[in-house]
Design a protein around this motif. Sequence first.
Motif, PDB file in Angstrom:
ATOM      1  N   CYS A  57      14.271  34.152  28.876  1.00 17.81           N
ATOM      2  CA  CYS A  57      12.901  33.855  29.309  1.00 17.81           C
ATOM      3  C   CYS A  57      12.971  32.795  30.403  1.00 17.81           C
ATOM      4  CB  CYS A  57      12.062  33.367  28.137  1.00 17.81           C
ATOM      5  SG  CYS A  57      11.963  34.558  26.794  1.00 17.81           S
ATOM      6  N   GLY A  58      13.069  33.277  31.623  1.00 15.36           N
ATOM      7  CA  GLY A  58      13.193  32.416  32.786  1.00 15.36           C
ATOM      8  C   GLY A  58      13.020  33.262  34.023  1.00 15.36           C
ATOM      9  N   VAL A  59      13.604  32.818  35.129  1.00 20.96           N
ATOM     10  CA  VAL A  59      13.513  33.591  36.364  1.00 20.96           C
ATOM     11  C   VAL A  59      14.762  34.448  36.544  1.00 20.96           C
ATOM     12  CG1 VAL A  59      11.924  31.994  37.495  1.00 20.96           C
ATOM     13  CG2 VAL A  59      14.378  31.672  37.779  1.00 20.96           C
ATOM     14  N   SER A  60      14.682  35.393  37.458  1.00 19.35           N
ATOM     15  CA  SER A  60      15.713  36.422  37.571  1.00 19.35           C
ATOM     16  C   SER A  60      17.107  35.869  37.844  1.00 19.35           C
ATOM     17  CB  SER A  60      15.329  37.451  38.636  1.00 19.35           C
ATOM     18  OG  SER A  60      15.172  36.841  39.887  1.00 19.35           O
ATOM     19  N   PHE A  61      17.245  34.833  38.672  1.00 16.99           N
ATOM     20  CA  PHE A  61      18.599  34.370  38.978  1.00 16.99           C
ATOM     21  C   PHE A  61      19.286  33.795  37.748  1.00 16.99           C
ATOM     22  CE2 PHE A  61      16.690  30.184  39.743  1.00 16.99           C
ATOM     23  CZ  PHE A  61      17.653  29.327  39.235  1.00 16.99           C
ATOM     24  N   MET A  62      18.524  33.290  36.788  1.00 19.91           N
ATOM     25  CA  MET A  62      19.130  32.769  35.556  1.00 19.91           C
ATOM     26  C   MET A  62      19.761  33.904  34.754  1.00 19.91           C
ATOM     27  SD  MET A  62      16.165  30.264  34.195  1.00 19.91           S
ATOM     28  CE  MET A  62      15.306  29.161  35.291  1.00 19.91           C
ATOM     29  N   ALA A  63      19.033  34.989  34.634  1.00 18.24           N
ATOM     30  CA  ALA A  63      19.565  36.145  33.906  1.00 18.24           C
ATOM     31  C   ALA A  63      20.751  36.746  34.652  1.00 18.24           C
ATOM     32  CB  ALA A  63      18.462  37.182  33.715  1.00 18.24           C
ATOM     33  N   GLU A  64      20.680  36.768  35.977  1.00 19.01           N
ATOM     34  CA  GLU A  64      21.790  37.312  36.771  1.00 19.01           C
ATOM     35  C   GLU A  64      23.031  36.444  36.618  1.00 19.01           C
ATOM     36  OE1 GLU A  64      19.871  37.496  40.558  1.00 19.01           O
ATOM     37  OE2 GLU A  64      18.870  39.379  40.071  1.00 19.01           O
ATOM     38  N   ALA A  65      22.863  35.129  36.606  1.00 16.61           N
ATOM     39  CA  ALA A  65      23.999  34.225  36.400  1.00 16.61           C
ATOM     40  C   ALA A  65      24.598  34.438  35.017  1.00 16.61           C
ATOM     41  CB  ALA A  65      23.568  32.775  36.579  1.00 16.61           C
ATOM     42  N   ALA A  66      23.746  34.601  34.015  1.00 19.82           N
ATOM     43  CA  ALA A  66      24.232  34.848  32.650  1.00 19.82           C
ATOM     44  C   ALA A  66      25.031  36.144  32.589  1.00 19.82           C
ATOM     45  CB  ALA A  66      23.054  34.887  31.678  1.00 19.82           C
ATOM     46  N   LYS A  67      24.580  37.176  33.288  1.00 12.87           N
ATOM     47  CA  LYS A  67      25.280  38.466  33.294  1.00 12.87           C
ATOM     48  C   LYS A  67      26.638  38.339  33.992  1.00 12.87           C
ATOM     49  CE  LYS A  67      25.707  42.841  32.448  1.00 12.87           C
ATOM     50  NZ  LYS A  67      25.884  43.328  31.099  1.00 12.87           N
ATOM     51  N   ILE A  68      26.690  37.586  35.059  1.00  7.66           N
ATOM     52  CA  ILE A  68      27.966  37.368  35.756  1.00  7.66           C
ATOM     53  C   ILE A  68      28.949  36.631  34.850  1.00  7.66           C
ATOM     54  CG2 ILE A  68      29.050  36.050  37.636  1.00  7.66           C
ATOM     55  CD1 ILE A  68      26.525  36.787  39.310  1.00  7.66           C
ATOM     56  N   LEU A  69      28.457  35.639  34.123  1.00 10.02           N
ATOM     57  CA  LEU A  69      29.319  34.856  33.239  1.00 10.02           C
ATOM     58  C   LEU A  69      29.690  35.606  31.959  1.00 10.02           C
ATOM     59  CD1 LEU A  69      27.544  31.401  33.628  1.00 10.02           C
ATOM     60  CD2 LEU A  69      29.763  32.076  34.591  1.00 10.02           C
ATOM     61  N   SER A  70      28.859  36.559  31.551  1.00  7.38           N
ATOM     62  CA  SER A  70      29.106  37.328  30.319  1.00  7.38           C
ATOM     63  C   SER A  70      28.814  38.803  30.564  1.00  7.38           C
ATOM     64  CB  SER A  70      28.227  36.800  29.181  1.00  7.38           C
ATOM     65  OG  SER A  70      28.557  35.482  28.862  1.00  7.38           O
ATOM     66  N   PRO A  71      29.678  39.468  31.341  1.00  8.73           N
ATOM     67  CA  PRO A  71      29.395  40.852  31.723  1.00  8.73           C
ATOM     68  C   PRO A  71      29.360  41.843  30.556  1.00  8.73           C
ATOM     69  CG  PRO A  71      31.601  40.209  32.405  1.00  8.73           C
ATOM     70  CD  PRO A  71      30.931  38.973  31.884  1.00  8.73           C
ATOM     71  N   ASP A  72      29.945  41.475  29.429  1.00 11.75           N
ATOM     72  CA  ASP A  72      29.972  42.368  28.275  1.00 11.75           C
ATOM     73  C   ASP A  72      28.681  42.331  27.461  1.00 11.75           C
ATOM     74  OD1 ASP A  72      30.788  39.680  27.749  1.00 11.75           O
ATOM     75  OD2 ASP A  72      31.404  40.280  25.739  1.00 11.75           O
ATOM     76  N   LYS A  73      27.793  41.393  27.758  1.00 13.87           N
ATOM     77  CA  LYS A  73      26.554  41.258  26.998  1.00 13.87           C
ATOM     78  C   LYS A  73      25.397  41.933  27.731  1.00 13.87           C
ATOM     79  CE  LYS A  73      28.095  37.135  24.752  1.00 13.87           C
ATOM     80  NZ  LYS A  73      27.804  35.827  24.255  1.00 13.87           N
ATOM     81  N   THR A  74      24.419  42.368  26.956  1.00 15.58           N
ATOM     82  CA  THR A  74      23.187  42.904  27.520  1.00 15.58           C
ATOM     83  C   THR A  74      22.244  41.731  27.743  1.00 15.58           C
ATOM     84  OG1 THR A  74      23.462  45.003  26.380  1.00 15.58           O
ATOM     85  CG2 THR A  74      21.235  44.453  27.121  1.00 15.58           C
ATOM     86  N   ILE A  75      21.851  41.534  28.991  1.00 13.50           N
ATOM     87  CA  ILE A  75      20.938  40.441  29.331  1.00 13.50           C
ATOM     88  C   ILE A  75      19.586  41.054  29.676  1.00 13.50           C
ATOM     89  CG2 ILE A  75      20.549  38.427  30.799  1.00 13.50           C
ATOM     90  CD1 ILE A  75      23.170  38.227  29.187  1.00 13.50           C
ATOM     91  N   LEU A  76      18.572  40.679  28.928  1.00 16.98           N
ATOM     92  CA  LEU A  76      17.225  41.193  29.157  1.00 16.98           C
ATOM     93  C   LEU A  76      16.358  40.105  29.773  1.00 16.98           C
ATOM     94  CD1 LEU A  76      16.714  43.018  25.743  1.00 16.98           C
ATOM     95  CD2 LEU A  76      17.504  44.000  27.909  1.00 16.98           C
ATOM     96  N   LEU A  77      15.584  40.486  30.758  1.00 14.68           N
ATOM     97  CA  LEU A  77      14.651  39.580  31.411  1.00 14.68           C
ATOM     98  C   LEU A  77      13.242  40.107  31.154  1.00 14.68           C
ATOM     99  CD1 LEU A  77      14.381  37.114  33.328  1.00 14.68           C
ATOM    100  CD2 LEU A  77      14.513  38.725  35.228  1.00 14.68           C
ATOM    101  N   PRO A  78      12.484  39.468  30.260  1.00 16.41           N
ATOM    102  CA  PRO A  78      11.167  39.993  29.897  1.00 16.41           C
ATOM    103  C   PRO A  78      10.219  40.174  31.084  1.00 16.41           C
ATOM    104  CG  PRO A  78      11.802  38.256  28.392  1.00 16.41           C
ATOM    105  CD  PRO A  78      12.816  38.272  29.499  1.00 16.41           C
ATOM    106  N   GLU A  79      10.359  39.345  32.101  1.00 15.92           N
ATOM    107  CA  GLU A  79       9.495  39.457  33.283  1.00 15.92           C
ATOM    108  C   GLU A  79      10.386  39.607  34.514  1.00 15.92           C
ATOM    109  OE1 GLU A  79       6.919  40.295  35.600  1.00 15.92           O
ATOM    110  OE2 GLU A  79       6.044  39.798  33.673  1.00 15.92           O
ATOM    111  N   PRO A  80      10.787  40.853  34.843  1.00 20.53           N
ATOM    112  CA  PRO A  80      11.734  41.076  35.942  1.00 20.53           C
ATOM    113  C   PRO A  80      11.250  40.583  37.300  1.00 20.53           C
ATOM    114  CG  PRO A  80      11.408  43.087  34.680  1.00 20.53           C
ATOM    115  CD  PRO A  80      10.413  42.086  34.178  1.00 20.53           C
TER     116      PRO A  80
END
Length: 115
Positions: A57-80
């Motif tokens: 629950c944040g802005v898109s670059f936060m979720a994108e950074a999380a995905k880069i750091l943890s590519p094996d996890k599913t990262i959902l962004l409630p408000e794309p």
Amino acid sequence: MENIVNDILAIKESQNACILAHNYQPGEIQDVADFVGDSLELSNLVTTLPHSVIVFCGVSFMAEAAKILSPDKTILLPEPSALCDCEDRLKQKRSRDSKNTAPHAAVTLLCQFFG
């Protein structure tokens, strides 16, 4: 409201999910979040979590950074469409730079912050 919170908690448990909320999110979102913090703290935290699904629950670059750091996890962004001012300005600058490099090419705004 209690029913909604109970539904969220049940879905979160059944999906092996964890909810992260940026500290500027409304109190109702922070209340159901497992962790609340700033963007760098939360993105780094994802690497240590055992959950396979992260609801960011944040802005898109936060979720994108999380995905880069943890590519094996599913990262959902409630408000794309959630962007921050800095991210929006960067996309505009990249678009202008691309247009200056290739003035006759069709240029569209970048869709990804880390692109």
